[in-house]
Design an enzyme around this catalytic site. Structure first.
Site, mmCIF file in Angstrom:
data_model
loop_
_atom_site.group_PDB
_atom_site.id
_atom_site.type_symbol
_atom_site.label_atom_id
_atom_site.label_comp_id
_atom_site.label_asym_id
_atom_site.label_seq_id
_atom_site.Cartn_x
_atom_site.Cartn_y
_atom_site.Cartn_z
ATOM 1 N N GLN A 1 31.485 57.121 126.987
ATOM 2 C CA GLN A 1 31.633 56.510 128.317
ATOM 3 C C GLN A 1 31.675 54.993 128.163
ATOM 4 O O GLN A 1 30.685 54.381 127.755
ATOM 5 C CB GLN A 1 30.431 56.926 129.172
ATOM 6 C CG GLN A 1 30.368 56.306 130.533
ATOM 7 C CD GLN A 1 28.994 56.524 131.166
ATOM 8 O OE1 GLN A 1 28.236 57.390 130.739
ATOM 9 N NE2 GLN A 1 28.654 55.751 132.156
ATOM 10 N N SER B 1 29.606 50.024 130.561
ATOM 11 C CA SER B 1 28.793 48.805 130.489
ATOM 12 C C SER B 1 29.471 47.724 129.661
ATOM 13 O O SER B 1 30.129 48.018 128.653
ATOM 14 C CB SER B 1 27.431 49.113 129.854
ATOM 15 O OG SER B 1 26.778 50.116 130.566
ATOM 16 N N GLU C 1 25.900 61.645 135.584
ATOM 17 C CA GLU C 1 25.057 61.138 134.507
ATOM 18 C C GLU C 1 23.579 61.267 134.870
ATOM 19 O O GLU C 1 22.766 61.715 134.076
ATOM 20 C CB GLU C 1 25.401 59.671 134.243
ATOM 21 C CG GLU C 1 24.579 59.046 133.135
ATOM 22 C CD GLU C 1 25.072 57.642 132.786
ATOM 23 O OE1 GLU C 1 25.462 56.895 133.705
ATOM 24 O OE2 GLU C 1 25.057 57.304 131.599
ATOM 25 N N GLU D 1 14.704 50.348 138.155
ATOM 26 C CA GLU D 1 14.756 49.452 139.323
ATOM 27 C C GLU D 1 15.979 49.793 140.184
ATOM 28 O O GLU D 1 15.904 49.813 141.421
ATOM 29 C CB GLU D 1 14.839 47.988 138.874
ATOM 30 C CG GLU D 1 13.564 47.448 138.242
ATOM 31 C CD GLU D 1 13.361 47.929 136.807
ATOM 32 O OE1 GLU D 1 14.336 48.343 136.158
ATOM 33 O OE2 GLU D 1 12.193 47.909 136.354
HETATM 34 C C1 LIG Z 1 20.124 54.328 124.970
HETATM 35 C C2 LIG Z 1 21.199 53.790 125.870
HETATM 36 C C3 LIG Z 1 22.433 54.388 125.904
HETATM 37 C C4 LIG Z 1 23.457 53.887 126.722
HETATM 38 N N1 LIG Z 1 24.675 54.495 126.684
HETATM 39 C C5 LIG Z 1 25.687 53.974 127.432
HETATM 40 C C6 LIG Z 1 27.005 54.531 127.350
HETATM 41 O O1 LIG Z 1 27.247 55.497 126.630
HETATM 42 N N2 LIG Z 1 28.002 53.957 128.072
HETATM 43 C C7 LIG Z 1 27.785 52.892 128.894
HETATM 44 O O2 LIG Z 1 28.729 52.449 129.548
HETATM 45 N N3 LIG Z 1 26.549 52.327 128.980
HETATM 46 C C8 LIG Z 1 25.507 52.843 128.270
HETATM 47 N N4 LIG Z 1 24.248 52.283 128.333
HETATM 48 C C9 LIG Z 1 24.076 51.058 129.137
HETATM 49 C C10 LIG Z 1 23.222 51.228 130.369
HETATM 50 O O3 LIG Z 1 23.921 51.908 131.381
HETATM 51 C C11 LIG Z 1 22.793 49.814 130.797
HETATM 52 O O4 LIG Z 1 21.956 49.324 129.791
HETATM 53 C C12 LIG Z 1 22.065 49.813 132.119
HETATM 54 O O5 LIG Z 1 22.926 50.151 133.170
HETATM 55 C C13 LIG Z 1 21.432 48.427 132.412
HETATM 56 O O6 LIG Z 1 22.366 47.416 132.262
HETATM 57 P P1 LIG Z 1 22.035 46.121 131.359
HETATM 58 O O7 LIG Z 1 21.549 46.609 130.046
HETATM 59 O O8 LIG Z 1 23.226 45.254 131.390
HETATM 60 O O9 LIG Z 1 20.814 45.415 132.081
HETATM 61 P P2 LIG Z 1 20.888 44.449 133.361
HETATM 62 O O10 LIG Z 1 21.756 45.049 134.398
HETATM 63 O O11 LIG Z 1 21.216 43.073 132.894
HETATM 64 O O12 LIG Z 1 19.394 44.510 133.873
HETATM 65 C C14 LIG Z 1 18.341 43.720 133.293
HETATM 66 C C15 LIG Z 1 17.067 43.968 134.105
HETATM 67 O O13 LIG Z 1 17.270 43.510 135.482
HETATM 68 C C16 LIG Z 1 17.008 44.567 136.394
HETATM 69 N N5 LIG Z 1 17.945 44.513 137.524
HETATM 70 C C17 LIG Z 1 19.290 44.289 137.438
HETATM 71 N N6 LIG Z 1 19.827 44.302 138.687
HETATM 72 C C18 LIG Z 1 18.815 44.542 139.565
HETATM 73 C C19 LIG Z 1 18.741 44.675 140.985
HETATM 74 N N7 LIG Z 1 19.827 44.581 141.760
HETATM 75 N N8 LIG Z 1 17.530 44.941 141.545
HETATM 76 C C20 LIG Z 1 16.399 45.047 140.767
HETATM 77 N N9 LIG Z 1 16.417 44.908 139.412
HETATM 78 C C21 LIG Z 1 17.596 44.675 138.815
HETATM 79 C C22 LIG Z 1 17.221 45.847 135.580
HETATM 80 O O14 LIG Z 1 16.496 46.937 136.128
HETATM 81 C C23 LIG Z 1 16.691 45.449 134.210
HETATM 82 O O15 LIG Z 1 15.300 45.564 134.165
HETATM 83 C C24 LIG Z 1 23.209 52.755 127.540
HETATM 84 C C25 LIG Z 1 21.942 52.155 127.514
HETATM 85 C C26 LIG Z 1 20.954 52.648 126.691
HETATM 86 C C27 LIG Z 1 19.607 51.968 126.688
#
Ligand SMILES: Cc1cc2nc3c(=O)[nH]c(=O)nc-3n(C[C@H](O)[C@H](O)[C@H](O)COP(=O)(O)OP(=O)(O)OC[C@H]3O[C@@H](n4cnc5c(N)ncnc54)[C@H](O)[C@@H]3O)c2cc1C
Length: 405
Positions: A123, A126, A241, A374
């Site tokens: 997928q 991100s 998902e 969150e």
């Molecule tokens: C093990 C693992 C597997 C994954 N596999 C995939 C995959 O196969 N394909 C894919 O596309 N993605 C994948 N992901 C990505 C995952 O979907 C993202 O890590 C997740 O959506 C969070 O995005 P970010 O890491 O950019 O954090 P950010 O969005 O930058 O968030 C950082 C922090 O801010 C908080 N935050 C952000 N916005 C808000 C808000 N509006 N209100 C309150 N708090 C907020 C978040 O909760 C978090 O604590 C994977 C992640 C992990 C850990």
């Protein structure tokens, strides 16, 4: 899915006996004990018992998704392979998206080998600057005749290193508001310009990746939905998902809680304090609450399309898994610090947690992957409880005019 399979069904009792007949034939003609996993899963797909609510000819029978539980119980009891282990992202998210948004040609080409695990999927949503706010993504797709040229970077792409295909979204209209200018496609992960690089996680291994796209050409026939409809396509994926990650309905006392019970049973008698037993019982009750909540949510998903209730399960599962493995690793005492090896490995599945210590570390990701806790709270607050929305200043502004780093 695209249809109301449950309502179309003439009689649940007739449907069930039809499925039982088909199961008997499948298990008689292709016994799991004397067939390869690919042979068995292929036959299961052809019998319409892969995703029973999918259309006939595409792995289903157009019946209520409730019957899948019965099918799974029967085939697993007979020793059949679990398609989820072979292709977790494909099975849980990409297949359910292709069946809703794909053309007939795409459904015919992709669903069978996806189910059998012969073709693993990933997928590609991100990006470094867009995780929670995935609709703000920056990868670009530009139309060029019958093709699209895609450039950009994806991140955290689970199993991209073993994937044959990926479900990708990119921005195709920067002048539209962020949710409206996105398009979705099936991407050939072996196409020129696709580069997969490992990303190492705290378990030591790299089950996910960065994926770079440099002038990658995607045929327009691989588009899912209309140009600009990619956000709606991705919502199908994201809703599935959440259910796929958090919505499992294990047998009572199975899953992570069984590991905690086992860790307790392995303790010498003198270390089984009433305080520790109390901790275990609290976790057991919570695990049972989650299981019952998931049963209730699955009943309300009669139409086959998961709704916001998937967020309840995802939120609770993430919190509970962390607590369970924290408890279990705590019971190990000093042994809890022994980890085996941190040598870099490239797992072929994202489902293997062979020790409590590893499961403890991997569980930290549960509250991030598939949408953070969150964000689950935001969804539940707004869509279920009707609370005031999160502050969103970029909703009505063309994406090109939104300030970003
Ligand atoms: C093990 C693992 C597997 C994954 N596999 C995939 C995959 O196969 N394909 C894919 O596309 N993605 C994948 N992901 C990505 C995952 O979907 C993202 O890590 C997740 O959506 C969070 O995005 P970010 O890491 O950019 O954090 P950010 O969005 O930058 O968030 C950082 C922090 O801010 C908080 N935050 C952000 N916005 C808000 C808000 N509006 N209100 C309150 N708090 C907020 C978040 O909760 C978090 O604590 C994977 C992640 C992990 C850990």
């Amino acid at each position: 899915m695209t249809h109301d399979a449950a309502q179309r069904s003439a009689s649940p009792a007739t449907d069930e006996s039809r499925v039982l007949d088909l199961l008997d034939t499948l298990l008689r003609e292709v016994p799991p004990s004397s067939s390869t996993p690919t042979e068995f899963l292929g036959a299961q797909f052809d019998a319409g018992l892969a995703w029973v609510h999918f259309p006939v000819g595409h792995g289903g029978l157009d019946l209520s998704p409730k019957l899948q539980k019965l099918i799974n119980e029967r085939v697993f009891a007979a020793g059949a392979p679990n398609p989820v282990y072979r292709n977790p992202i494909g099975h849980g998210m990409c297949g359910p998206t292709v069946v809703v948004w794909g053309s007939e040609a795409q459904k015919s080409r992709y669903l069978r080998p996806l189910f059998t695990g012969e073709e693993v999927w990933c997928q590609l949503f991100s990006e470094p600057g867009s995780g929670s706010d995935v609709a703000g993504l920056s990868s670009k797709g530009v139309r060029d005749g019958d093709e699209w040229i895609v450039n950009g970077q994806k991140v955290w792409t689970t199993l991209a290193h073993v994937s044959r295909f990926g479900l990708m979204i990119a921005r195709t209209d920067p002048e539209a508001v962020k949710h409206a200018g996105i398009t979705a496609w099936v991407v050939d992960m072996q196409a020129p310009g696709v580069e997969v690089r490992p990303l190492r996680q705290m378990t030591g291994e790299a089950e996910f990746n960065e994926v770079y796209f440099t002038d990658v050409r995607i045929p327009d026939s691989e588009r899912l939905g209309q140009p600009g409809e990619g956000w709606r396509v991705s919502l199908t994926t994201l809703m599935n998902e959440r259910v796929s990650i958090g919505g499992a309905i294990p047998a009572k006392g199975s899953g992570p809680i069984r590991e905690a019970v086992k860790a307790w049973q392995d303790l010498p008698a003198e270390e089984r304090s009433s305080e520790r037993l109390d901790g275990l019982m609290r976790l057991w009750i919570e695990a049972e609450l989650l299981r019952l909540t998931n049963i209730r949510a699955s009943q309300s998903r009669k139409k086959g399309t998961p709704g916001p209730e998937g967020s309840i399960a995802k939120l609770h599962m993430a919190d509970l898994n962390k607590k369970i493995y924290e408890y279990a690793v705590g019971l190990l005492g000093a042994k809890g610090m022994l980890y085996g090896t941190y040598a870099m490995a490239r797992p072929e599945t994202a489902m293997g947690y062979d020790t409590v210590q590893k499961a403890f570390m991997r569980s930290r990701a549960n509250s991030i992957e598939g949408g953070t806790s969150e964000i689950m709270k935001n969804i539940l607050g707004e869509r279920v409880l009707g609370l005031p929305g999160d502050v969103r200043v970029d909703r009505e502004v063309p994406w090109s005019q939104v300030p970003r780093n």
